[in-house]
Motif scaffolding. Structure first.
Motif, short mmCIF file in Angstrom:
data_model
loop_
_atom_site.label_atom_id
_atom_site.label_comp_id
_atom_site.label_asym_id
_atom_site.label_seq_id
_atom_site.Cartn_x
_atom_site.Cartn_y
_atom_site.Cartn_z
N VAL A 144 -1.70 2.30 7.95
CA VAL A 144 -1.34 3.35 7.00
C VAL A 144 -2.58 4.16 6.66
O VAL A 144 -3.70 3.65 6.69
CB VAL A 144 -0.70 2.81 5.70
CG1 VAL A 144 0.62 2.12 5.98
CG2 VAL A 144 -1.64 1.90 4.93
N GLN A 145 -2.35 5.43 6.37
CA GLN A 145 -3.41 6.31 5.89
C GLN A 145 -3.17 6.56 4.41
O GLN A 145 -2.08 6.93 4.01
CB GLN A 145 -3.40 7.62 6.67
CG GLN A 145 -4.49 8.57 6.23
CD GLN A 145 -4.69 9.68 7.22
OE1 GLN A 145 -5.13 9.44 8.34
NE2 GLN A 145 -4.35 10.90 6.83
N MET A 146 -4.23 6.32 3.63
CA MET A 146 -4.13 6.41 2.17
C MET A 146 -5.12 7.45 1.65
O MET A 146 -6.33 7.20 1.61
CB MET A 146 -4.44 5.04 1.56
CG MET A 146 -4.53 5.02 0.06
SD MET A 146 -5.01 3.38 -0.55
CE MET A 146 -3.43 2.86 -1.17
N PRO A 147 -4.62 8.63 1.27
CA PRO A 147 -5.52 9.61 0.65
C PRO A 147 -5.68 9.31 -0.84
O PRO A 147 -4.73 8.88 -1.51
CB PRO A 147 -4.79 10.94 0.86
CG PRO A 147 -3.34 10.57 0.93
CD PRO A 147 -3.28 9.16 1.48
N LEU A 148 -6.87 9.50 -1.33
CA LEU A 148 -7.16 9.25 -2.75
C LEU A 148 -7.96 10.41 -3.31
O LEU A 148 -8.80 10.98 -2.62
CB LEU A 148 -7.97 7.96 -2.92
CG LEU A 148 -7.23 6.70 -2.50
CD1 LEU A 148 -8.01 5.95 -1.47
CD2 LEU A 148 -6.98 5.85 -3.71
N LEU A 164 0.84 -1.20 0.00
CA LEU A 164 0.00 0.00 0.00
C LEU A 164 0.87 1.25 0.00
O LEU A 164 0.61 2.20 -0.74
CB LEU A 164 -0.95 0.00 1.20
CG LEU A 164 -2.13 -0.95 1.10
CD1 LEU A 164 -2.84 -1.06 2.44
CD2 LEU A 164 -3.10 -0.49 0.02
N LYS A 165 1.93 1.26 0.81
CA LYS A 165 2.84 2.42 0.84
C LYS A 165 3.49 2.64 -0.52
O LYS A 165 3.72 3.78 -0.93
CB LYS A 165 3.91 2.25 1.92
CG LYS A 165 3.36 2.43 3.33
CD LYS A 165 4.47 2.46 4.35
CE LYS A 165 4.72 1.07 4.86
NZ LYS A 165 5.67 1.00 6.00
N GLU A 222 0.97 7.24 4.30
CA GLU A 222 1.81 7.41 5.48
C GLU A 222 1.39 6.47 6.59
O GLU A 222 0.22 6.10 6.71
CB GLU A 222 1.70 8.86 5.97
CG GLU A 222 2.17 9.88 4.96
CD GLU A 222 1.99 11.32 5.43
OE1 GLU A 222 1.13 11.57 6.30
OE2 GLU A 222 2.70 12.19 4.92
N GLU A 223 2.35 6.11 7.43
CA GLU A 223 2.07 5.26 8.58
C GLU A 223 1.27 6.02 9.62
O GLU A 223 1.44 7.23 9.78
CB GLU A 223 3.38 4.76 9.19
CG GLU A 223 4.13 3.80 8.27
CD GLU A 223 5.40 3.23 8.90
OE1 GLU A 223 5.63 3.44 10.11
OE2 GLU A 223 6.16 2.58 8.17
N ALA A 242 -18.72 14.66 -12.82
CA ALA A 242 -19.92 14.75 -11.99
C ALA A 242 -19.55 14.95 -10.52
O ALA A 242 -20.28 15.58 -9.77
CB ALA A 242 -20.76 13.50 -12.13
N CYS A 243 -18.42 14.39 -10.12
CA CYS A 243 -18.00 14.47 -8.72
C CYS A 243 -16.48 14.39 -8.65
O CYS A 243 -15.87 13.58 -9.37
CB CYS A 243 -18.63 13.33 -7.93
SG CYS A 243 -18.19 13.27 -6.17
N VAL A 244 -15.91 15.21 -7.79
CA VAL A 244 -14.50 15.11 -7.45
C VAL A 244 -14.43 15.07 -5.94
O VAL A 244 -14.95 15.96 -5.26
CB VAL A 244 -13.68 16.31 -7.99
CG1 VAL A 244 -12.21 16.17 -7.60
CG2 VAL A 244 -13.84 16.43 -9.50
N ALA A 245 -13.84 13.99 -5.42
CA ALA A 245 -13.80 13.79 -3.97
C ALA A 245 -12.40 13.40 -3.52
O ALA A 245 -11.74 12.59 -4.17
CB ALA A 245 -14.79 12.70 -3.56
N GLN A 246 -11.99 14.00 -2.43
CA GLN A 246 -10.73 13.62 -1.79
C GLN A 246 -11.09 12.80 -0.56
O GLN A 246 -11.62 13.32 0.41
CB GLN A 246 -9.93 14.87 -1.42
CG GLN A 246 -9.53 15.66 -2.63
CD GLN A 246 -8.98 17.04 -2.29
OE1 GLN A 246 -9.10 17.52 -1.18
NE2 GLN A 246 -8.38 17.70 -3.27
N ALA A 247 -10.82 11.50 -0.66
CA ALA A 247 -11.18 10.55 0.40
C ALA A 247 -9.93 10.08 1.13
O ALA A 247 -8.82 10.10 0.58
CB ALA A 247 -11.91 9.35 -0.21
N VAL A 248 -10.13 9.65 2.38
CA VAL A 248 -9.02 9.14 3.18
C VAL A 248 -9.45 7.78 3.74
O VAL A 248 -10.51 7.67 4.38
CB VAL A 248 -8.67 10.10 4.33
CG1 VAL A 248 -7.49 9.57 5.12
CG2 VAL A 248 -8.36 11.50 3.80
N TYR A 249 -8.61 6.78 3.51
CA TYR A 249 -8.83 5.44 4.05
C TYR A 249 -7.68 5.08 4.98
O TYR A 249 -6.55 5.52 4.77
CB TYR A 249 -8.91 4.40 2.92
CG TYR A 249 -10.16 4.53 2.09
CD1 TYR A 249 -11.31 3.83 2.42
CD2 TYR A 249 -10.19 5.35 0.96
CE1 TYR A 249 -12.47 3.94 1.66
CE2 TYR A 249 -11.33 5.47 0.20
CZ TYR A 249 -12.46 4.76 0.56
OH TYR A 249 -13.59 4.88 -0.20
#
Length: 152
Positions: free
Chosen positions: A124-128, A11-12, A117-118, A141-148
């Motif tokens: 880990v935190q994964m922004p998308l 993932l990193k 990032e750890e 139609a949509c632009v989103a900044q998500a964090v998993y």
């Protein structure tokens, strides 16, 4: 094509990756009506095709939150994550709906990964950044900044 990441190290390694685009998915009136029932949002621009023809969009459109919610299953077409014990949707930093999704239109998802990032708890935190594209339209139609967050 679905990419696969097995475990936190893989993932990193996805930091900065372009995950590509999903296949097209049609937005039907039935899906819009089902979403309206689930959310108690029966505004006529979504659920009354006859009245919506005379409205500002020339026909019924999907709810913005329906479009946003479809990011979840579409994301699964871009990336399969294995080798973790738990994954959680940590939240959204920004969401915009630049253009409507007319009923009958087809959408697809484009995803890019930010810096992974750890975080505490062996995770880990994964922004998308997700962009929901409408077939034949120049505007998303949509632009989103998500964090998993994903945990070992």
């Amino acid at each position: 094509m679905t990419a696969t990441a097995n475990g936190l190290d893989e993932l990193k390694s996805l930091s900065g990756a372009d995950l590509g685009r999903t296949d097209w998915r049609e937005i039907t009136q039935e899906r819009v009506n089902t979403f309206a029932d689930a959310t108690d949002d029966h505004q006529w621009i979504h659920t009354d095709p006859q009245k919506a023809e005379d409205g500002p969009f020339g026909g019924p459109i999907a709810h913005g939150y329906l479009t946003l919610s479809l990011i979840i299953p579409l994301f699964g077409e871009l990336l399969e994550i294995t080798g973790v014990s738990m994954s959680v949707n940590y939240g959204l930093d920004k969401v915009r709906f630049p253009s409507p999704v007319p009923v009958g239109a087809k959408i697809r998802l484009h995803g890019t990964v930010g810096t992974v990032e750890e975080v505490r708890g062996n995770g880990v935190q994964m922004p998308l950044t997700f962009t929901v594209e409408v077939q034949g339209s120049d505007k998303p139609a949509c632009v989103a900044q998500a964090v998993y967050r994903h945990y070992a």
